[in-house]
Design a protein around this motif. Structure first.
Motif, PDB file in Angstrom:
ATOM      1  N   ILE A 186      67.042  72.537  80.854  1.00 34.61           N
ATOM      2  CA  ILE A 186      66.373  71.602  79.964  1.00 34.61           C
ATOM      3  C   ILE A 186      65.726  72.389  78.834  1.00 34.61           C
ATOM      4  N   ILE A 187      66.059  72.026  77.595  1.00 29.48           N
ATOM      5  CA  ILE A 187      65.433  72.633  76.421  1.00 29.48           C
ATOM      6  C   ILE A 187      64.538  71.582  75.792  1.00 29.48           C
ATOM      7  N   ALA A 188      63.261  71.921  75.597  1.00 32.45           N
ATOM      8  CA  ALA A 188      62.301  70.942  75.089  1.00 32.45           C
ATOM      9  C   ALA A 188      61.340  71.613  74.121  1.00 32.45           C
ATOM     10  N   ARG A 189      60.769  70.805  73.250  1.00 27.76           N
ATOM     11  CA  ARG A 189      59.804  71.288  72.269  1.00 27.76           C
ATOM     12  C   ARG A 189      58.422  70.748  72.610  1.00 27.76           C
ATOM     13  N   ASP A 190      57.438  71.650  72.594  1.00 27.38           N
ATOM     14  CA  ASP A 190      56.039  71.266  72.824  1.00 27.38           C
ATOM     15  C   ASP A 190      55.861  70.523  74.138  1.00 27.38           C
ATOM     16  N   LEU A 191      56.530  70.984  75.176  1.00 28.75           N
ATOM     17  CA  LEU A 191      56.454  70.359  76.492  1.00 28.75           C
ATOM     18  C   LEU A 191      56.155  71.440  77.524  1.00 28.75           C
ATOM     19  N   SER A 192      55.101  71.249  78.299  1.00 22.88           N
ATOM     20  CA  SER A 192      54.728  72.250  79.293  1.00 22.88           C
ATOM     21  C   SER A 192      55.490  72.040  80.591  1.00 22.88           C
ATOM     22  N   ARG A 193      55.511  73.070  81.421  1.00 20.19           N
ATOM     23  CA  ARG A 193      56.165  72.943  82.718  1.00 20.19           C
ATOM     24  C   ARG A 193      55.482  71.876  83.561  1.00 20.19           C
ATOM     25  N   ALA A 194      54.148  71.798  83.455  1.00 21.08           N
ATOM     26  CA  ALA A 194      53.411  70.817  84.240  1.00 21.08           C
ATOM     27  C   ALA A 194      53.793  69.386  83.851  1.00 21.08           C
ATOM     28  N   GLU A 195      53.920  69.134  82.546  1.00 22.74           N
ATOM     29  CA  GLU A 195      54.315  67.799  82.099  1.00 22.74           C
ATOM     30  C   GLU A 195      55.716  67.451  82.580  1.00 22.74           C
ATOM     31  N   LEU A 196      56.615  68.427  82.510  1.00 23.73           N
ATOM     32  CA  LEU A 196      57.983  68.191  82.940  1.00 23.73           C
ATOM     33  C   LEU A 196      58.042  67.974  84.450  1.00 23.73           C
ATOM     34  N   ALA A 197      57.206  68.700  85.174  1.00 28.56           N
ATOM     35  CA  ALA A 197      57.174  68.547  86.634  1.00 28.56           C
ATOM     36  C   ALA A 197      56.726  67.147  87.035  1.00 28.56           C
ATOM     37  N   GLU A 198      55.832  66.535  86.263  1.00 31.72           N
ATOM     38  CA  GLU A 198      55.392  65.171  86.557  1.00 31.72           C
ATOM     39  C   GLU A 198      56.553  64.184  86.537  1.00 31.72           C
ATOM     40  N   VAL A 199      57.530  64.455  85.661  1.00 33.85           N
ATOM     41  CA  VAL A 199      58.699  63.583  85.564  1.00 33.85           C
ATOM     42  C   VAL A 199      59.682  63.875  86.686  1.00 33.85           C
ATOM     43  N   CYS A 200      59.788  65.134  87.069  1.00 33.45           N
ATOM     44  CA  CYS A 200      60.843  65.555  87.994  1.00 33.45           C
ATOM     45  C   CYS A 200      60.460  65.431  89.470  1.00 33.45           C
ATOM     46  N   GLU A 201      59.223  65.705  89.800  1.00 36.37           N
ATOM     47  CA  GLU A 201      58.837  65.768  91.212  1.00 36.37           C
ATOM     48  C   GLU A 201      59.032  64.466  91.980  1.00 36.37           C
ATOM     49  N   PRO A 202      58.819  63.279  91.372  1.00 39.49           N
ATOM     50  CA  PRO A 202      59.076  62.035  92.122  1.00 39.49           C
ATOM     51  C   PRO A 202      60.527  61.899  92.594  1.00 39.49           C
ATOM     52  N   TYR A 203      61.422  62.657  91.983  1.00 41.35           N
ATOM     53  CA  TYR A 203      62.833  62.588  92.378  1.00 41.35           C
ATOM     54  C   TYR A 203      63.248  63.783  93.223  1.00 41.35           C
ATOM     55  N   GLY A 204      62.257  64.538  93.682  1.00 39.37           N
ATOM     56  CA  GLY A 204      62.536  65.682  94.539  1.00 39.37           C
ATOM     57  C   GLY A 204      62.984  66.915  93.787  1.00 39.37           C
ATOM     58  N   ALA A 205      62.850  66.922  92.459  1.00 39.16           N
ATOM     59  CA  ALA A 205      63.314  68.063  91.659  1.00 39.16           C
ATOM     60  C   ALA A 205      62.167  69.036  91.426  1.00 39.16           C
ATOM     61  N   THR A 206      62.498  70.318  91.420  1.00 37.46           N
ATOM     62  CA  THR A 206      61.535  71.358  91.091  1.00 37.46           C
ATOM     63  C   THR A 206      61.866  71.922  89.706  1.00 37.46           C
ATOM     64  N   VAL A 207      60.842  72.420  89.025  1.00 43.74           N
ATOM     65  CA  VAL A 207      61.015  72.919  87.653  1.00 43.74           C
ATOM     66  C   VAL A 207      60.366  74.271  87.514  1.00 43.74           C
ATOM     67  N   VAL A 208      61.090  75.212  86.918  1.00 46.62           N
ATOM     68  CA  VAL A 208      60.519  76.510  86.578  1.00 46.62           C
ATOM     69  C   VAL A 208      60.823  76.777  85.101  1.00 46.62           C
ATOM     70  N   GLU A 209      59.927  77.504  84.444  1.00 53.54           N
ATOM     71  CA  GLU A 209      60.176  77.905  83.057  1.00 53.54           C
ATOM     72  C   GLU A 209      60.790  79.290  83.083  1.00 53.54           C
ATOM     73  N   THR A 210      61.867  79.472  82.299  1.00 55.80           N
ATOM     74  CA  THR A 210      62.572  80.737  82.321  1.00 55.80           C
ATOM     75  C   THR A 210      61.837  81.789  81.514  1.00 55.80           C
TER      76      THR A 210
END
Length: 323
Positions: A299-323
């Motif tokens: 996922i490539i995003a502008r002005d988006l933190s890992r924490a904000e992205l995790a809020e979207v992903c975690e309800p679906y069982g997805a984990t997020v790390v920033e490279t």
């Protein structure tokens, strides 16, 4: 024969018209139709291209095609295609839409959905000024969106005296979009041919996108983040589809690019998921063993933190790390 439809993007002054003229100046550039869009009342770039030779050029001057309501892009493409058929000629080898320097690619991709009957192979190219491209991407949202959407990023200004180091420029472009193929060729005709004709669709479709993001931490862009989301194995398609919809809705214009393969319950082989901005194409089924490890999406995003992205992903069982 399917026609390659190139969406040629790039920020103001980054060398789009020069790249296009270099292509049209080669024998391989024959059989190309060009559509040029400018936001001014006078389409200067279109006039320049039209005066370069026998290339069929259509000029769109009704505003930027990415935001104009009722723009005539689809009608113009139809006229070019059917005019070719009426003349008893084979399809164009390629069509190139040179966009305004302020265009965003995702609405253009959306508008091309109305041209599905033509079976185009759509590709997004973006020029990247080797001297100022990083500053443009950091300061202008349009430049960041163009680069992140690209399947190929073409470094320009490398042929000039005192040009920036090609390797450093390529690293800067890759920090914005690690999924893109970087064209770093100082010879202008060779650069144009590599940009427009050097893209292997099959290889690009099955490569593991996650493998491209390693080692980016040292090159981290100040506003653009590259993240790796991992979905649990065996998700049903409904879960994946709802996650994509939620991701697009919650992130909006900050979402620039998504690409990866997912393993879906009941489907033989992984599904390739690709999105430009908030526009996602239909999933493509890949052969088992291709597309890298299923469940990993870049996922490539502008002005988006890992924490904000995790809020979207975690309800679906997805984990997020920033490279």
């Amino acid at each position: 024969m399917a026609t390659d439809f190139h969406i040629l993007c790039g920020f103001l002054g980054s060398g789009k018209t020069t790249l296009l003229l270099d292509l049209l100046g080669t024998p391989e550039g024959a059989d190309t139709a060009v559509l040029v869009n400018d936001v001014g009342a006078i389409n200067v770039d279109g006039a320049v291209v039209a005066s370069s030779g026998d290339t069929q050029v259509a000029m769109l001057s009704n505003g930027c095609v990415c935001c104009s309501v009722g723009n005539d892009l689809v009608a113009t493409v139809d006229d070019l295609v059917y005019g070719r058929i009426d003349a008893g000629l084979p399809p164009f080898r390629r069509m190139v839409l040179e966009c305004s320097g302020l265009s965003r690619p995702s609405p253009i991709v959306r508008s091309l959905a109305d041209l599905g009957a033509h079976d185009f192979r759509v590709r997004v190219l973006s020029t990247f000024d080797a001297g100022q491209g990083t500053e443009h991407a950091a300061s202008f949202e349009e430049a960041a969106a163009q680069l992140a959407a690209a399947q190929a990023i073409v470094l320009t200004r490398l042929d000039l005296d005192g040009a920036p180091d090609a390797a450093a420029s390529a690293a800067a472009a890759r920090a914005v979009n690690p999924l893109a193929r970087i064209v770093a060729e100082p010879d202008r005709p060779a650069r144009a041919l590599a940009a427009f004709d050097g893209q292997g669709l099959t290889a690009a479709a099955v490569a593991d996108p996650a493998a491209a993001v390693g080692g980016l931490r040292a090159m981290r862009h100040p506003r653009i983040g590259v993240f790796l989301a991992t979905l649990p194995a065996g998700c049903d398609w409904g879960t994946v589809a709802h996650w994509i919809e939620d991701l697009a809705a919650r992130c909006g214009d900050r979402l620039l690019r998504v690409k990866g393969a997912v393993a879906v319950a009941g489907v033989d082989g992984p599904l390739l998921i690709q999105g430009v901005g908030t526009i996602f194409g239909p999933p493509m089924r890949l052969r088992p063993g291709t597309g890298g490890e299923p469940g990993r999406l870049v996922i490539i995003a502008r002005d988006l933190s890992r924490a904000e992205l995790a809020e979207v992903c975690e309800p679906y069982g997805a984990t997020v790390v920033e490279t």
